[in-house]
Scaffold this active site. Structure first.
Site, mmCIF file in Angstrom:
data_model
loop_
_atom_site.group_PDB
_atom_site.id
_atom_site.type_symbol
_atom_site.label_atom_id
_atom_site.label_comp_id
_atom_site.label_asym_id
_atom_site.label_seq_id
_atom_site.Cartn_x
_atom_site.Cartn_y
_atom_site.Cartn_z
ATOM 1 N N LEU A 13 7.410 -9.587 -18.503
ATOM 2 C CA LEU A 13 8.840 -9.484 -18.754
ATOM 3 C C LEU A 13 9.429 -10.817 -19.185
ATOM 4 O O LEU A 13 10.304 -10.869 -20.057
ATOM 5 C CB LEU A 13 9.546 -8.967 -17.504
ATOM 6 C CG LEU A 13 11.061 -8.761 -17.603
ATOM 7 C CD1 LEU A 13 11.417 -7.807 -18.740
ATOM 8 C CD2 LEU A 13 11.617 -8.253 -16.278
ATOM 9 N N ASP A 55 6.433 -25.494 -12.477
ATOM 10 C CA ASP A 55 6.034 -24.825 -11.240
ATOM 11 C C ASP A 55 7.277 -24.824 -10.371
ATOM 12 O O ASP A 55 7.740 -25.890 -9.936
ATOM 13 C CB ASP A 55 4.891 -25.585 -10.566
ATOM 14 C CG ASP A 55 4.421 -24.938 -9.272
ATOM 15 O OD1 ASP A 55 5.181 -24.147 -8.682
ATOM 16 O OD2 ASP A 55 3.296 -25.243 -8.831
ATOM 17 N N LYS A 115 20.412 -24.007 -7.554
ATOM 18 C CA LYS A 115 21.122 -25.207 -7.136
ATOM 19 C C LYS A 115 21.142 -26.262 -8.243
ATOM 20 O O LYS A 115 22.111 -27.020 -8.374
ATOM 21 C CB LYS A 115 20.477 -25.786 -5.873
ATOM 22 C CG LYS A 115 20.744 -24.978 -4.624
ATOM 23 C CD LYS A 115 20.163 -25.677 -3.406
ATOM 24 C CE LYS A 115 20.561 -24.963 -2.119
ATOM 25 N NZ LYS A 115 20.041 -25.656 -0.917
ATOM 26 N N SER A 133 14.105 -9.137 -9.284
ATOM 27 C CA SER A 133 13.593 -8.621 -8.022
ATOM 28 C C SER A 133 12.566 -7.534 -8.330
ATOM 29 O O SER A 133 11.785 -7.646 -9.272
ATOM 30 C CB SER A 133 14.757 -8.091 -7.179
ATOM 31 O OG SER A 133 14.298 -7.558 -5.956
ATOM 32 N N TYR A 147 5.735 -9.062 0.086
ATOM 33 C CA TYR A 147 6.333 -9.111 -1.249
ATOM 34 C C TYR A 147 7.723 -8.492 -1.229
ATOM 35 O O TYR A 147 8.685 -9.068 -1.758
ATOM 36 C CB TYR A 147 5.439 -8.376 -2.241
ATOM 37 C CG TYR A 147 6.056 -8.268 -3.620
ATOM 38 C CD1 TYR A 147 6.128 -9.379 -4.440
ATOM 39 C CD2 TYR A 147 6.571 -7.055 -4.080
ATOM 40 C CE1 TYR A 147 6.706 -9.296 -5.708
ATOM 41 C CE2 TYR A 147 7.143 -6.961 -5.336
ATOM 42 C CZ TYR A 147 7.206 -8.081 -6.138
ATOM 43 O OH TYR A 147 7.780 -7.988 -7.385
ATOM 44 N N LYS A 151 11.474 -10.337 -2.068
ATOM 45 C CA LYS A 151 12.439 -9.853 -3.048
ATOM 46 C C LYS A 151 13.732 -9.391 -2.378
ATOM 47 O O LYS A 151 14.821 -9.542 -2.945
ATOM 48 C CB LYS A 151 11.818 -8.722 -3.866
ATOM 49 C CG LYS A 151 10.680 -9.176 -4.779
ATOM 50 C CD LYS A 151 11.152 -10.243 -5.761
ATOM 51 C CE LYS A 151 10.094 -10.551 -6.812
ATOM 52 N NZ LYS A 151 10.568 -11.575 -7.779
#
Length: 279
Positions: A13, A55, A115, A133, A147, A151
């Site tokens: 995606l 990362d 942030k 999510s 997992y 999310k």
């Protein structure tokens, strides 16, 4: 022309969204842990694309990515927190270090990016934050507890963030995709080293060696990318954007089950209020 900072662009995606953003003429900072996997995007769009190593668990890399984006394009209009991966294990099977790494990427990595970009967005009183999510946060399947929790944490934080940012002209929303034809259930999926036999018929059925979903998912990432762009451009972006017919069906089923449980226990639940005569 808007500038998008998208994490996790090597495949799936994230890559589909980067391609769609660049195709429409917007700027896109395309990031991946291995920058060589996204260099081709920058090569095709040298004026509007910037490929960066990122990362999301490394704070220094997060700050550098935001700084370089602002230096190159002046501002960040849209942040898409897409970087993440799956982890399968029964709750008892989950390795503590594995779970901490999962949350470091799926939740705390997104928080670090948010942030880092918000000072600029607040100064301009504009911007959009899109947190990817999963419908798994709602359906909580056996074997995906950690997992789903990562999310669900992301969605809970996003809901509060949306309320905090609304008066400042900034929007934030979560995206819950269903099953999409990506590497999520293949290369990007990890699992616990330990498998406990007592969970063979629940969590065990979702272990990678027993899962036949990969390559058969109904969702098209390119179509999902266009819907995300439409939502970002909308004058009233949704608080939660579902992607895929399977996500819609699952969401409705969970709502129906929750409503039935609520109604079944409502009288007892309400009975915990202090009696009026005691007030």
């Amino acid at each position: 022309m808007s500038t998008w900072l998208i994490t996790g662009c090597s495949t799936g995606l994230g890559r589909a969204l980067a391609e769609a953003v660049l195709a429409r003429g917007d700027n896109a900072v395309v990031t991946a842990r291995d920058v060589s996997s996204v260099q081709d995007l920058a090569a095709v769009h040298p004026e509007t694309a910037l490929a960066l190593t990122l990362d999301v668990t490394e704070r220094a890399q997060v700050e550098k990515a935001v700084r370089r984006t602002e230096e190159r394009f002046g501002s960040i209009d849209v942040l898409v927190n897409n970087a993440g991966y799956g982890y399968r294990a029964a709750v008892e099977e989950g390795d503590d270090a594995d779970v901490q790494r999962l949350f470091a990427t799926n939740f705390f990595g997104a928080v670090a990016l948010i942030k880092a970009v918000l000072p600029g967005m607040r100064a301009r009183r504009s911007g959009a934050i899109v947190n990817i999510s999963s419908i798994g946060a709602r359906m909580t399947p056996a074997g995906s507890g950690y997992y789903a929790a990562s999310k669900a944490a992301l969605e809970g934080m996003t809901g509060s963030l949306r309320k905090e940012l609304a008066p400042l002209g900034i929007t934030a929303f979560s995206v819950e995709p269903g099953g999409f034809r990506t590497d999520f259930a293949g290369r990007s999926l990890t699992q616990s080293a330990e498998a406990i036999q007592d969970y063979a018929e629940t969590a065990g059925k979702r272990r990678k060696e027993n899962d036949t979903v990969h390559g058969t998912q109904p969702g098209d990432p390119a179509k999902a990318a266009q819907v995300i762009i439409t939502a970002v451009q909308s004058p009233e972006p949704p608080a939660l954007l579902l992607l895929g017919g399977d996500a819609i069906d699952t969401f409705r089923s969970v709502l129906d089950a929750d409503r039935a449980s609520l109604d079944a226990w409502a009288q007892l639940s309400a009975g915990t209020d202090i009696d009026e005569q005691q007030l």
